[in-house]
Design a protein around this motif. Structure first.
Motif, PDB file in Angstrom:
ATOM      1  N   ASP A  24     -10.485  -1.444   1.140  1.00 49.64           N
ATOM      2  CA  ASP A  24     -11.749  -2.159   0.902  1.00 49.64           C
ATOM      3  C   ASP A  24     -12.049  -3.157   2.019  1.00 49.64           C
ATOM      4  N   MET A  25     -10.989  -3.709   2.608  1.00 54.08           N
ATOM      5  CA  MET A  25     -11.176  -4.707   3.676  1.00 54.08           C
ATOM      6  C   MET A  25     -11.427  -4.052   5.026  1.00 54.08           C
ATOM      7  N   GLY A  26     -11.387  -2.713   5.082  1.00 52.01           N
ATOM      8  CA  GLY A  26     -11.784  -2.023   6.312  1.00 52.01           C
ATOM      9  C   GLY A  26     -10.689  -1.278   7.054  1.00 52.01           C
ATOM     10  N   ILE A  27      -9.467  -1.258   6.523  1.00 50.03           N
ATOM     11  CA  ILE A  27      -8.405  -0.483   7.181  1.00 50.03           C
ATOM     12  C   ILE A  27      -8.670   1.003   6.896  1.00 50.03           C
ATOM     13  N   ARG A  28      -8.814   1.796   7.963  1.00 52.54           N
ATOM     14  CA  ARG A  28      -9.197   3.203   7.769  1.00 52.54           C
ATOM     15  C   ARG A  28      -8.057   4.178   8.004  1.00 52.54           C
ATOM     16  N   SER A  29      -7.082   3.800   8.832  1.00 49.86           N
ATOM     17  CA  SER A  29      -6.012   4.726   9.206  1.00 49.86           C
ATOM     18  C   SER A  29      -5.154   5.092   7.989  1.00 49.86           C
ATOM     19  N   THR A  30      -5.184   6.375   7.607  1.00 50.94           N
ATOM     20  CA  THR A  30      -4.365   6.790   6.461  1.00 50.94           C
ATOM     21  C   THR A  30      -2.885   6.690   6.816  1.00 50.94           C
ATOM     22  N   ARG A  31      -2.587   6.865   8.102  1.00 52.95           N
ATOM     23  CA  ARG A  31      -1.192   6.725   8.531  1.00 52.95           C
ATOM     24  C   ARG A  31      -0.696   5.300   8.264  1.00 52.95           C
ATOM     25  N   VAL A  32      -1.501   4.320   8.657  1.00 52.82           N
ATOM     26  CA  VAL A  32      -1.110   2.923   8.449  1.00 52.82           C
ATOM     27  C   VAL A  32      -1.047   2.605   6.951  1.00 52.82           C
ATOM     28  N   LEU A  33      -2.037   3.068   6.200  1.00 53.35           N
ATOM     29  CA  LEU A  33      -2.055   2.786   4.753  1.00 53.35           C
ATOM     30  C   LEU A  33      -0.834   3.413   4.063  1.00 53.35           C
ATOM     31  N   ASP A  34      -0.460   4.606   4.484  1.00 52.62           N
ATOM     32  CA  ASP A  34       0.728   5.254   3.896  1.00 52.62           C
ATOM     33  C   ASP A  34       2.001   4.461   4.205  1.00 52.62           C
ATOM     34  N   ILE A  35       2.066   3.933   5.421  1.00 54.12           N
ATOM     35  CA  ILE A  35       3.257   3.149   5.797  1.00 54.12           C
ATOM     36  C   ILE A  35       3.320   1.857   4.970  1.00 54.12           C
ATOM     37  N   ILE A  36       2.164   1.221   4.776  1.00 56.88           N
ATOM     38  CA  ILE A  36       2.138   0.002   3.941  1.00 56.88           C
ATOM     39  C   ILE A  36       2.571   0.353   2.509  1.00 56.88           C
ATOM     40  N   ARG A  37       2.156   1.512   2.042  1.00 51.42           N
ATOM     41  CA  ARG A  37       2.508   1.919   0.675  1.00 51.42           C
ATOM     42  C   ARG A  37       4.009   2.147   0.522  1.00 51.42           C
ATOM     43  N   THR A  38       4.639   2.677   1.553  1.00 46.17           N
ATOM     44  CA  THR A  38       6.042   3.086   1.400  1.00 46.17           C
ATOM     45  C   THR A  38       7.066   2.081   1.959  1.00 46.17           C
ATOM     46  N   THR A  39       6.608   1.087   2.693  1.00 42.70           N
ATOM     47  CA  THR A  39       7.566   0.121   3.253  1.00 42.70           C
ATOM     48  C   THR A  39       7.866  -0.965   2.207  1.00 42.70           C
ATOM     49  N   PRO A  40       9.150  -1.160   1.876  1.00 43.17           N
ATOM     50  CA  PRO A  40       9.515  -2.081   0.780  1.00 43.17           C
ATOM     51  C   PRO A  40       9.413  -3.547   1.189  1.00 43.17           C
ATOM     52  N   ARG A  41       8.197  -4.115   1.164  1.00 44.23           N
ATOM     53  CA  ARG A  41       8.003  -5.507   1.624  1.00 44.23           C
ATOM     54  C   ARG A  41       8.857  -6.486   0.819  1.00 44.23           C
ATOM     55  N   HIS A  42       9.158  -6.140  -0.447  1.00 48.22           N
ATOM     56  CA  HIS A  42       9.946  -7.073  -1.272  1.00 48.22           C
ATOM     57  C   HIS A  42      11.377  -7.232  -0.759  1.00 48.22           C
TER      58      HIS A  42
END
Ligand code: SAH
Length: 218
Positions: A24-42
């Protein structure tokens, strides 16, 4: 070892919500979004803060420093990838290593510099434990870059100097990209600097708020 899949607010649902927000904030790269989804930030922050790991906010990592906001990590990574494939990337201000881990998934080799010894030690251990093998880490003052492995296809800086350190521009490969916050606290510009045959191009990407780049080692 802590669970990389996470439970409760570190669960997949919390990660999906974060990704939807970044889109929603404008990030379009599905590659980047997938990495954010799978990287364990916690797993990059203190356990006491783990329930907030998938909120789009910076969080304290000790020594007065913060883990970067996921939106900023995504925005900077996306801007670097727009320049084409990344072989060698230099990161300055690795902190807890979350951005380092993201870069390790889009570049062949990451070189990372952090000035605080305690953060560097913890980061080294964390990267090993999580299995990021293509990162070389060094404690030092990133303003001088890391000439030994130059030139870099991309350089990402996560602490704001008052002006762009000349060494970083010098260590860019032809066509290379440097992304760096510049300015005093309260009015920093996130700049994208590209090295072209005609010289250096500069684009303002965003107004941002990073911790200051400090001299020497801490
Ligand atoms: N991307 C990191 C950001 C950490 S905050 C993360 O998400 O954890 C910025 C970091 O830059 C801090 O850890 C700080 O110690 C480091 N830093 C500041 N000045 C630096 C310098 N001159 N060289 C290397 N690291 C520096």
């Amino acid at each position: 070892m802590k669970d990389a899949r996470g439970i409760g607010m570190t669960s997949q649902r919390a990660r999906d919500r974060l990704v939807a927000q970044l889109r929603d904030m404008g990030i379009r790269s599905t590659r980047v979004l997938d990495i954010i989804r799978t990287t364990p930030r916690h797993l990059f922050i203190d356990e006491a803060l783990a329930s907030r790991a998938y909120e789009n906010i910076p969080l304290p990592i000790g020594h007065g420093q913060t883990i970067s906001q996921p939106y900023i990590v995504a925005r900077m990574t996306e801007a670097l990838l727009e320049g084409g494939p990344l072989r060698k990337v230099l990161e300055i201000g690795a902190g807890c290593g979350y951005q380092t881990a993201v870069l390790a998934q889009v570049a062949e080799q990451v070189y990372a510099i952090e000035r605080i010894g305690d953060l560097t030690d913890k980061l080294r251990e964390r990267l090993l434990r999580l299995g990021y093998r293509n990162v070389r880490l060094r404690r030092g003052d990133g303003a001088a870059g890391w000439p030994l492995h130059a030139p870099y296809d991309a350089i990402l800086v996560a602490a704001a100097p008052l002006g762009v350190p000349p060494a970083l521009k010098e260590q860019l490969a032809p066509g290379g990209r440097l992304i760096i916050p510049v300015g005093a606290s309260g009015s920093q510009q996130l700049m994208l600097i590209t090295k072209t045959p005609q010289g250096f191009g500069e684009t303002l990407l965003d107004w941002v708020s990073f911790v200051p780049m400090l001299e020497g080692v801490g």
